[in-house]
Write a protein that holds these residues in place. Sequence first.
Motif, mmCIF file in Angstrom:
data_model
loop_
_atom_site.group_PDB
_atom_site.id
_atom_site.type_symbol
_atom_site.label_atom_id
_atom_site.label_comp_id
_atom_site.label_asym_id
_atom_site.label_seq_id
_atom_site.Cartn_x
_atom_site.Cartn_y
_atom_site.Cartn_z
ATOM 1 N N VAL A 135 15.096 30.995 -15.762
ATOM 2 C CA VAL A 135 16.089 30.826 -16.581
ATOM 3 C C VAL A 135 17.445 30.937 -16.728
ATOM 4 O O VAL A 135 18.426 29.952 -16.554
ATOM 5 N N THR A 136 18.017 31.936 -16.217
ATOM 6 C CA THR A 136 18.900 32.739 -16.272
ATOM 7 C C THR A 136 20.194 30.832 -15.142
ATOM 8 O O THR A 136 20.799 31.097 -15.920
ATOM 9 N N VAL A 137 19.290 31.068 -14.186
ATOM 10 C CA VAL A 137 20.498 30.098 -13.490
ATOM 11 C C VAL A 137 20.286 28.678 -13.678
ATOM 12 O O VAL A 137 21.308 28.208 -13.184
ATOM 13 N N ALA A 138 19.762 28.381 -14.884
ATOM 14 C CA ALA A 138 19.983 27.155 -15.437
ATOM 15 C C ALA A 138 20.462 27.196 -16.354
ATOM 16 O O ALA A 138 20.869 26.281 -17.400
ATOM 17 N N LEU A 139 20.661 28.211 -17.163
ATOM 18 C CA LEU A 139 21.604 27.778 -18.222
ATOM 19 C C LEU A 139 22.929 27.884 -18.349
ATOM 20 O O LEU A 139 23.347 28.131 -17.127
ATOM 21 N N ALA A 169 16.243 22.471 -15.752
ATOM 22 C CA ALA A 169 14.568 23.246 -15.606
ATOM 23 C C ALA A 169 14.914 24.022 -16.861
ATOM 24 O O ALA A 169 13.079 23.778 -17.279
ATOM 25 N N LEU A 170 15.509 23.773 -17.479
ATOM 26 C CA LEU A 170 15.444 23.888 -19.346
ATOM 27 C C LEU A 170 14.278 23.444 -20.070
ATOM 28 O O LEU A 170 13.951 23.702 -20.675
ATOM 29 N N ALA A 171 14.513 22.001 -19.447
ATOM 30 C CA ALA A 171 13.546 21.045 -20.296
ATOM 31 C C ALA A 171 12.015 21.334 -19.846
ATOM 32 O O ALA A 171 11.246 20.678 -20.547
ATOM 33 N N ALA A 172 11.821 22.255 -18.896
ATOM 34 C CA ALA A 172 10.590 22.526 -18.402
ATOM 35 C C ALA A 172 9.626 23.855 -18.892
ATOM 36 O O ALA A 172 9.042 23.938 -19.346
ATOM 37 N N LEU A 173 10.591 24.325 -20.090
ATOM 38 C CA LEU A 173 9.741 25.551 -20.520
ATOM 39 C C LEU A 173 9.355 25.226 -21.806
ATOM 40 O O LEU A 173 8.822 24.184 -22.058
ATOM 41 N N GLY A 182 9.703 22.723 -32.073
ATOM 42 C CA GLY A 182 11.030 22.451 -31.932
ATOM 43 C C GLY A 182 11.949 21.790 -30.399
ATOM 44 O O GLY A 182 11.007 22.231 -29.517
ATOM 45 N N ASP A 183 12.460 21.236 -30.765
ATOM 46 C CA ASP A 183 13.768 21.608 -28.843
ATOM 47 C C ASP A 183 15.336 22.064 -28.822
ATOM 48 O O ASP A 183 15.787 21.512 -28.257
ATOM 49 N N GLN A 184 14.842 23.316 -29.330
ATOM 50 C CA GLN A 184 16.137 24.244 -28.697
ATOM 51 C C GLN A 184 15.385 25.298 -28.462
ATOM 52 O O GLN A 184 14.074 25.467 -27.864
ATOM 53 N N LEU A 185 16.656 25.919 -27.505
ATOM 54 C CA LEU A 185 16.377 27.311 -26.599
ATOM 55 C C LEU A 185 15.916 27.861 -27.299
ATOM 56 O O LEU A 185 16.792 28.934 -28.172
ATOM 57 N N TRP A 192 16.147 37.225 -20.446
ATOM 58 C CA TRP A 192 15.857 35.740 -20.666
ATOM 59 C C TRP A 192 13.489 35.373 -19.981
ATOM 60 O O TRP A 192 13.258 34.252 -19.597
ATOM 61 N N PRO A 193 12.961 36.615 -19.282
ATOM 62 C CA PRO A 193 11.709 35.906 -18.635
ATOM 63 C C PRO A 193 10.741 35.189 -20.123
ATOM 64 O O PRO A 193 10.261 34.594 -19.491
ATOM 65 N N TRP A 194 11.045 35.121 -21.412
ATOM 66 C CA TRP A 194 10.738 34.565 -22.382
ATOM 67 C C TRP A 194 10.850 33.721 -23.153
ATOM 68 O O TRP A 194 9.859 33.336 -24.546
ATOM 69 N N ALA A 195 11.725 33.023 -22.533
ATOM 70 C CA ALA A 195 12.497 31.757 -22.938
ATOM 71 C C ALA A 195 11.306 30.555 -23.230
ATOM 72 O O ALA A 195 10.395 30.428 -22.450
ATOM 73 N N SER A 196 11.743 29.622 -24.034
ATOM 74 C CA SER A 196 10.734 28.521 -24.995
ATOM 75 C C SER A 196 11.884 27.584 -25.677
ATOM 76 O O SER A 196 12.695 27.331 -25.677
ATOM 77 N N ARG A 197 10.902 26.673 -25.540
ATOM 78 C CA ARG A 197 11.225 25.379 -26.377
ATOM 79 C C ARG A 197 10.722 25.687 -27.422
ATOM 80 O O ARG A 197 9.646 25.341 -28.098
#
Length: 314
Positions: free
Chosen positions: A82-86, A144-148, A197-200, A223-228
């Motif tokens: 997640v972090t590398v994609a931010l 990669a964030l689109a696949a959260l 929703g569609d937010q980080l 950031w291990p629990w990041a989601s969309r």
Amino acid sequence: MVEVAEAAGVRVAWSDLPASVRAGVEAVLGSPVVEAVTQPGGFSPGSADRVRTADGGRAFVKAVSATANPRSPGLHRQEAAVTVALPRTAPVPTLLGVHDDGTWVALVLADVDGRHPALPWRTDELEAVRRAYEEVATVPLTGALAALPGTGEQLAEDFAGWRRLLAEPDADLDPWAAAHLHRLAATAARAAGVVVGDQLVHGDARADNLLVRPDGTVAVVDWPWASRGAGWFDLVCVLVNVACYDAEAPVEALVADWLPDVPAEDVDAVLAGLAGYFVDVARRPDPPGLPTVRAFQRAQGGAVLAWLRQRWGA
């Protein structure tokens, strides 16, 4: 200040990490580590060090093995992804590199000159945290964030705590919760749906995952629990943390100020879902390497129940 078990894992000092792990981290840094200072707080049963290298560089290093806790290496890998994609413009530390030998996973992050927010919460720091999470919610979900995973999908089982308590009654359950168990379960059943929703979404908003810089801005870490999903979920979680450390905090006024467009029944659903999770999971034994996590969850459950009782006037 309300007495709350502090976030604490069984820390491993930098000097106690296997030599191969230290060498792997130094390969990422490009220079030997000459100083390492263990950082307090946080629920991780591994190392957490601010390090200085021979060439004057600084970084934050967190390393964990499956021996300490079988789930933790996977969480570190997810956090790295997640972090590398931010984007670099987001209020988050930059990932410099990863050492992963299959047993130990070490994340090497840019050092953030900052400290955790003061507890009980200060108004100025709370506003800075609000701005940081509002900025997080604007991060484009590309690459990669689109696949959260969806927030509701990720939290559906967590939000089902009251349902489990209906099936497995607990004689030690808070009397108010026991008297309102069916209402709590029915309200929480909506939680997964209202956070779509569609937010980080950071998904782990609390004081020990935030750093206040000298200029007053805030970095969001871990950031291990990041989601969309719905970005306002993070703001509700911040207010849960506020209520946990100060039973007299004006959380209702803050909800009105922060979330004017979120229906009250949706806030209720999330609060009921979180309360059910905390109360249910706190009944379990402490996980390996995390001796205070259940006490911390129990305190959060009590704070959210008190807040719901106030909202419902029951």
